[in-house]
Design an enzyme around this catalytic site. Structure first.
Site, PDB file in Angstrom:
ATOM      1  NE  ARG A 138      -1.626 -19.173  39.233  1.00 18.46           N
ATOM      2  CZ  ARG A 138      -0.979 -18.749  38.149  1.00 18.46           C
ATOM      3  NH1 ARG A 138      -1.490 -18.996  36.945  1.00 18.46           N
ATOM      4  NH2 ARG A 138       0.151 -18.084  38.256  1.00 18.46           N
ATOM      5  CE  LYS A 162      -2.458 -15.910  41.103  1.00 16.79           C
ATOM      6  NZ  LYS A 162      -1.512 -15.606  42.197  1.00 16.79           N
ATOM      7  CG  HIS A 229      -1.407 -23.650  44.861  1.00 20.24           C
ATOM      8  ND1 HIS A 229      -1.925 -23.099  43.705  1.00 20.24           N
ATOM      9  CD2 HIS A 229      -0.232 -23.002  45.078  1.00 20.24           C
ATOM     10  CE1 HIS A 229      -1.115 -22.151  43.262  1.00 20.24           C
ATOM     11  NE2 HIS A 229      -0.074 -22.078  44.068  1.00 20.24           N
ATOM     12  NE  ARG A 232       0.792 -22.599  40.275  1.00 19.28           N
ATOM     13  CZ  ARG A 232       1.062 -22.097  39.067  1.00 19.28           C
ATOM     14  NH1 ARG A 232       0.778 -22.811  37.991  1.00 19.28           N
ATOM     15  NH2 ARG A 232       1.591 -20.894  38.933  1.00 19.28           N
ATOM     16  CG  HIS A 255       5.534 -17.959  38.587  1.00 18.21           C
ATOM     17  ND1 HIS A 255       6.444 -18.801  39.201  1.00 18.21           N
ATOM     18  CD2 HIS A 255       4.324 -18.247  39.153  1.00 18.21           C
ATOM     19  CE1 HIS A 255       5.823 -19.566  40.083  1.00 18.21           C
ATOM     20  NE2 HIS A 255       4.544 -19.247  40.072  1.00 18.21           N
ATOM     21  CE1 TYR A 264       7.093 -24.375  43.790  1.00 20.39           C
ATOM     22  CE2 TYR A 264       7.306 -22.455  42.361  1.00 20.39           C
ATOM     23  CZ  TYR A 264       6.527 -23.288  43.153  1.00 20.39           C
ATOM     24  OH  TYR A 264       5.173 -23.038  43.291  1.00 20.39           O
TER      25      TYR A 264
END
Length: 280
Positions: A138, A162, A229, A232, A255, A264
């Site tokens: 990110r 995150k 992004h 990514r 994630h 995806y």
């Protein structure tokens, strides 16, 4: 107690819980817009109809994902205040999250990626494109990196993702070459990975990094929207389409839930046709 006082207590509490600066910055923006609408009224006087009126107004001009962020903040903010006994009732209790619209992530075509590569004029541009694509990081994770974080022996780096969670990511040989060249060319003593090019040298902002990618895409005469992004998304899509296990991709991307990674799995183009002909 008015909303601004409530926010100060909320921000202090979430800082102690080690929420990231970026998360708190996003929440503060959400709070400011809410207070602008409600005019910093007493928190105990806020009703579900005040909140629904605000959200109804917001929904007309926002994408689903942005509107979801508005709802999520409001629900979390007032739930926190109620659980801590700062308000008598939770006015956001009946605010429901909008249904998530599953969208296939947009990724770069192979031709577009090559156009970006051959139009890199500086080591900085090359380092950014190759690292973003091969590590799937990110932009906020790039912003926080320092030169000393890079392990060139096994081409890896620890990023802070995150929720302030660390994970190890890997980058390609091509990325290593560009990054080493970028470090060798720099004349500053700053520790940051990406540094401003003019004096006084400082850590390059996220907005400046985005601008560099936009400028490169314009020079390459790319006819699609290119942003960090999307690189990514391209990384993740290529991993899945090349047969990488979904749990491995989830780990690489950082994630929390496998369902986030599952978006995806929508195959396109030649790979999709190949899979169809294999089974039919």
């Amino acid at each position: 107690m008015n909303l601004s006082t409530l926010w100060e207590m909320y921000e202090q509490d979430k800082t102690l819980e080690a929420y990231s600066k970026q998360t708190l910055k996003a929440y503060k923006l959400q709070y400011k817009m809410l207070v602008e609408h409600l005019e910093d009224m007493d928190a105990d006087e806020v009703t579900v109809f005040h909140l629904k009126g605000y959200l109804s107004e917001q929904q007309k001009r926002l994408k689903t994902s942005s509107f979801q962020h508005r709802c999520k903040f409001i629900r979390g903010f007032f739930r926190w205040a109620h659980e801590y006994g700062l308000i008598e009732t939770n006015p956001a209790f009946k605010i429901k999250m909008p249904k998530d619209q599953k969208r296939i992530p947009k990724f770069l075509k192979e031709e577009t990626l090559e156009l970006l590569r051959i139009n890199c004029r500086t080591a900085l541009e090359g380092a950014l494109i190759e690292f973003m694509y091969s590590a799937g990081v990110r932009i906020g994770e790039i912003y926080n990196l320092n030169r000393k974080d890079f392990n060139f022996t096994d081409r890896s780096v620890i990023v802070n993702g995150k929720g302030d969670k660390e994970r190890e990511v890997y980058f390609s040989k091509r990325a290593e070459i560009w990054i080493q060249r970028y470090f060798d060319e720099r004349l500053d003593d700053e520790e940051c990975f990406i540094c401003t090019q003019r004096k006084p040298h400082n850590r390059m902002s996220i907005a400046q990094i985005r601008w560099i990618i936009k400028k490169l895409a314009k020079r390459a005469d790319v006819d699609e929207n290119v942003y960090p992004h999307k690189l990514r998304h391209t990384y993740a899509t290529h991993l899945v389409n090349r047969g990488a296990p979904l749990d491995m991709v989830q780990d690489m991307l950082g994630h929390k839930k496998i369902d986030t990674t599952r978006i995806y799995t929508h195959l396109r183009g030649d790979r999709r046709r190949e899979e169809y002909r294999k089974y039919f």
